[in-house]
Write a protein that holds these residues in place. Sequence first.
Motif, PDB file in Angstrom:
ATOM      1  N   VAL A   1      54.440  78.115  25.212  1.00 54.53           N
ATOM      2  CA  VAL A   1      55.559  79.167  25.757  1.00 54.53           C
ATOM      3  C   VAL A   1      56.907  78.458  26.047  1.00 54.53           C
ATOM      4  N   ILE A   2      57.849  78.758  25.604  1.00 54.03           N
ATOM      5  CA  ILE A   2      59.333  78.196  26.072  1.00 54.03           C
ATOM      6  C   ILE A   2      59.850  79.065  26.755  1.00 54.03           C
ATOM      7  N   ARG A   3      60.353  78.555  28.039  1.00 52.63           N
ATOM      8  CA  ARG A   3      61.045  79.326  29.195  1.00 52.63           C
ATOM      9  C   ARG A   3      62.266  78.619  29.613  1.00 52.63           C
ATOM     10  N   GLU A   4      63.164  79.188  29.723  1.00 51.65           N
ATOM     11  CA  GLU A   4      64.549  78.715  30.336  1.00 51.65           C
ATOM     12  C   GLU A   4      64.200  78.155  31.603  1.00 51.65           C
ATOM     13  N   THR A   5      63.186  78.956  32.541  1.00 55.42           N
ATOM     14  CA  THR A   5      63.012  78.694  33.804  1.00 55.42           C
ATOM     15  C   THR A   5      62.200  77.367  33.854  1.00 55.42           C
ATOM     16  N   GLY A   6      61.402  76.903  32.928  1.00 53.19           N
ATOM     17  CA  GLY A   6      60.826  75.914  32.894  1.00 53.19           C
ATOM     18  C   GLY A   6      61.787  74.506  32.938  1.00 53.19           C
ATOM     19  N   PHE A   7      62.723  74.826  32.329  1.00 55.95           N
ATOM     20  CA  PHE A   7      63.930  73.659  32.080  1.00 55.95           C
ATOM     21  C   PHE A   7      64.490  73.625  33.506  1.00 55.95           C
ATOM     22  N   THR A   8      64.981  74.810  33.929  1.00 52.54           N
ATOM     23  CA  THR A   8      65.514  74.878  35.346  1.00 52.54           C
ATOM     24  C   THR A   8      64.723  74.075  36.531  1.00 52.54           C
ATOM     25  N   ALA A   9      63.299  74.463  36.397  1.00 50.41           N
ATOM     26  CA  ALA A   9      62.541  73.914  37.458  1.00 50.41           C
ATOM     27  C   ALA A   9      62.513  72.549  37.276  1.00 50.41           C
ATOM     28  N   ALA A  10      61.972  72.060  36.242  1.00 43.69           N
ATOM     29  CA  ALA A  10      62.181  70.271  35.651  1.00 43.69           C
ATOM     30  C   ALA A  10      63.385  69.558  36.257  1.00 43.69           C
ATOM     31  N   HIS A  11      64.586  70.496  36.022  1.00 39.78           N
ATOM     32  CA  HIS A  11      65.755  69.849  36.348  1.00 39.78           C
ATOM     33  C   HIS A  11      65.890  69.741  37.935  1.00 39.78           C
ATOM     34  N   GLU A  12      65.636  70.598  38.692  1.00 45.24           N
ATOM     35  CA  GLU A  12      65.607  70.785  40.032  1.00 45.24           C
ATOM     36  C   GLU A  12      64.635  69.809  40.650  1.00 45.24           C
ATOM     37  N   ALA A  13      63.413  69.574  40.004  1.00 45.52           N
ATOM     38  CA  ALA A  13      62.564  68.826  40.441  1.00 45.52           C
ATOM     39  C   ALA A  13      62.904  67.299  40.618  1.00 45.52           C
ATOM     40  N   LEU A  14      63.559  67.011  39.412  1.00 40.94           N
ATOM     41  CA  LEU A  14      63.842  65.659  39.109  1.00 40.94           C
ATOM     42  C   LEU A  14      65.158  65.395  40.303  1.00 40.94           C
ATOM     43  N   ARG A  15      66.023  66.192  40.322  1.00 41.92           N
ATOM     44  CA  ARG A  15      67.277  65.791  41.273  1.00 41.92           C
ATOM     45  C   ARG A  15      66.763  65.829  42.653  1.00 41.92           C
ATOM     46  N   ARG A  16      65.699  66.926  42.827  1.00 46.83           N
ATOM     47  CA  ARG A  16      65.275  66.689  44.414  1.00 46.83           C
ATOM     48  C   ARG A  16      64.267  65.442  44.906  1.00 46.83           C
ATOM     49  N   ARG A  17      63.451  65.349  43.833  1.00 48.77           N
ATOM     50  CA  ARG A  17      62.355  64.271  44.331  1.00 48.77           C
ATOM     51  C   ARG A  17      62.696  62.919  43.747  1.00 48.77           C
ATOM     52  N   GLN A  18      63.481  62.831  42.848  1.00 48.83           N
ATOM     53  CA  GLN A  18      63.806  61.342  42.233  1.00 48.83           C
ATOM     54  C   GLN A  18      65.345  61.261  42.182  1.00 48.83           C
ATOM     55  N   GLY A  19      65.909  61.787  43.147  1.00 43.93           N
ATOM     56  CA  GLY A  19      67.410  61.662  43.229  1.00 43.93           C
ATOM     57  C   GLY A  19      67.891  60.249  43.157  1.00 43.93           C
ATOM     58  N   HIS A  20      67.251  59.335  43.877  1.00 44.00           N
ATOM     59  CA  HIS A  20      67.377  57.956  43.950  1.00 44.00           C
ATOM     60  C   HIS A  20      67.631  57.221  42.436  1.00 44.00           C
ATOM     61  N   MET A  21      66.778  57.879  41.405  1.00 47.19           N
ATOM     62  CA  MET A  21      66.926  57.431  39.914  1.00 47.19           C
ATOM     63  C   MET A  21      68.181  57.912  39.476  1.00 47.19           C
ATOM     64  N   VAL A  22      68.649  59.239  39.781  1.00 49.23           N
ATOM     65  CA  VAL A  22      69.916  59.718  39.351  1.00 49.23           C
ATOM     66  C   VAL A  22      71.005  58.744  39.466  1.00 49.23           C
ATOM     67  N   LEU A  23      71.050  58.551  41.093  1.00 49.11           N
ATOM     68  CA  LEU A  23      72.089  57.611  41.779  1.00 49.11           C
ATOM     69  C   LEU A  23      72.130  56.260  41.064  1.00 49.11           C
ATOM     70  N   ALA A  24      70.902  55.694  40.890  1.00 46.76           N
ATOM     71  CA  ALA A  24      70.809  54.194  40.503  1.00 46.76           C
ATOM     72  C   ALA A  24      71.266  54.276  38.864  1.00 46.76           C
ATOM     73  N   LEU A  25      71.016  55.409  38.297  1.00 44.01           N
ATOM     74  CA  LEU A  25      71.629  55.374  36.649  1.00 44.01           C
ATOM     75  C   LEU A  25      73.092  55.503  36.800  1.00 44.01           C
ATOM     76  N   LYS A  26      73.586  56.211  37.801  1.00 47.04           N
ATOM     77  CA  LYS A  26      75.115  56.416  37.870  1.00 47.04           C
ATOM     78  C   LYS A  26      75.731  55.252  37.971  1.00 47.04           C
ATOM     79  N   ASN A  27      75.288  54.201  39.042  1.00 44.01           N
ATOM     80  CA  ASN A  27      75.668  52.982  39.276  1.00 44.01           C
ATOM     81  C   ASN A  27      75.207  51.775  38.267  1.00 44.01           C
ATOM     82  N   ALA A  28      74.394  52.132  37.472  1.00 46.33           N
ATOM     83  CA  ALA A  28      73.927  50.925  36.528  1.00 46.33           C
ATOM     84  C   ALA A  28      74.806  50.467  35.467  1.00 46.33           C
ATOM     85  N   THR A  29      74.991  49.143  35.411  1.00 41.00           N
ATOM     86  CA  THR A  29      75.941  48.820  34.554  1.00 41.00           C
ATOM     87  C   THR A  29      75.130  48.107  33.092  1.00 41.00           C
TER      88      THR A  29
END
Length: 244
Positions: free
Chosen positions: A111-139
Amino acid sequence: MAIHLKDRLRDIRDFLRSHRHERQATTAAGKHFSDMEKLLGRAASMVDDTLTLAETASRTVLPGAQKHELVLWPLGDYFSDPNAGEHAFRRHMYRAAKILAATLESAGPPVIRETGFTAAHEALRRRQGHMVLALKNATEHEAKRALIAGMLAHLVQDICRSALSDPAASPSTQDAKAGILVFAPGLLASALIGFDESLPASDLLDIATMAISARRDRMARSLAADQPIADLTAVFESLLTHLP
């Protein structure tokens, strides 16, 4: 609400199209329908035609809808702006997943849902925000690879589990390997763009699909393992090291 509505309308469209096909097959077999059954069949056909027309019109009228080529962003870009990034993420990954689902032969597509991608995006941003920030600053490339591999592991786990547990999923579509083949290549191709933007997205998706296909058994086992994130991260880090 809009994304949920789109997913429900797709469910209705798929159900009605399935009903039309079953009805056509029964008619070919010589069964006679009652007046009520004929009326319901006409209603189903009318709603199906209306939804099909609306889908076609949206592709023509909406900005950018006329572009049929596959579009992917570098994975980190989807998280630089929460709103625009989430919108692009679900649209791009939904399109990639639909392309890949059409290529499945043995197992039915998940089953392919747009809501599934939205939920995964939000979960990563909320629970693993440190990874997103670290990637932004990684060289350094090594640091980026490790961070992106971890992000891919979280996204694949959340998207696949959502699809496999969807109430609309039948036993024939609850196949972890099929889920891996449909959802993981688009994510991996997006990650590869961050390291090499010289290849078009369609070529990177082909490369990612072949690589994931060769490892789908291991990745499916990883989803059911005690430490799925660690196992999936190791797989993705190896792929990012050797691809494209």
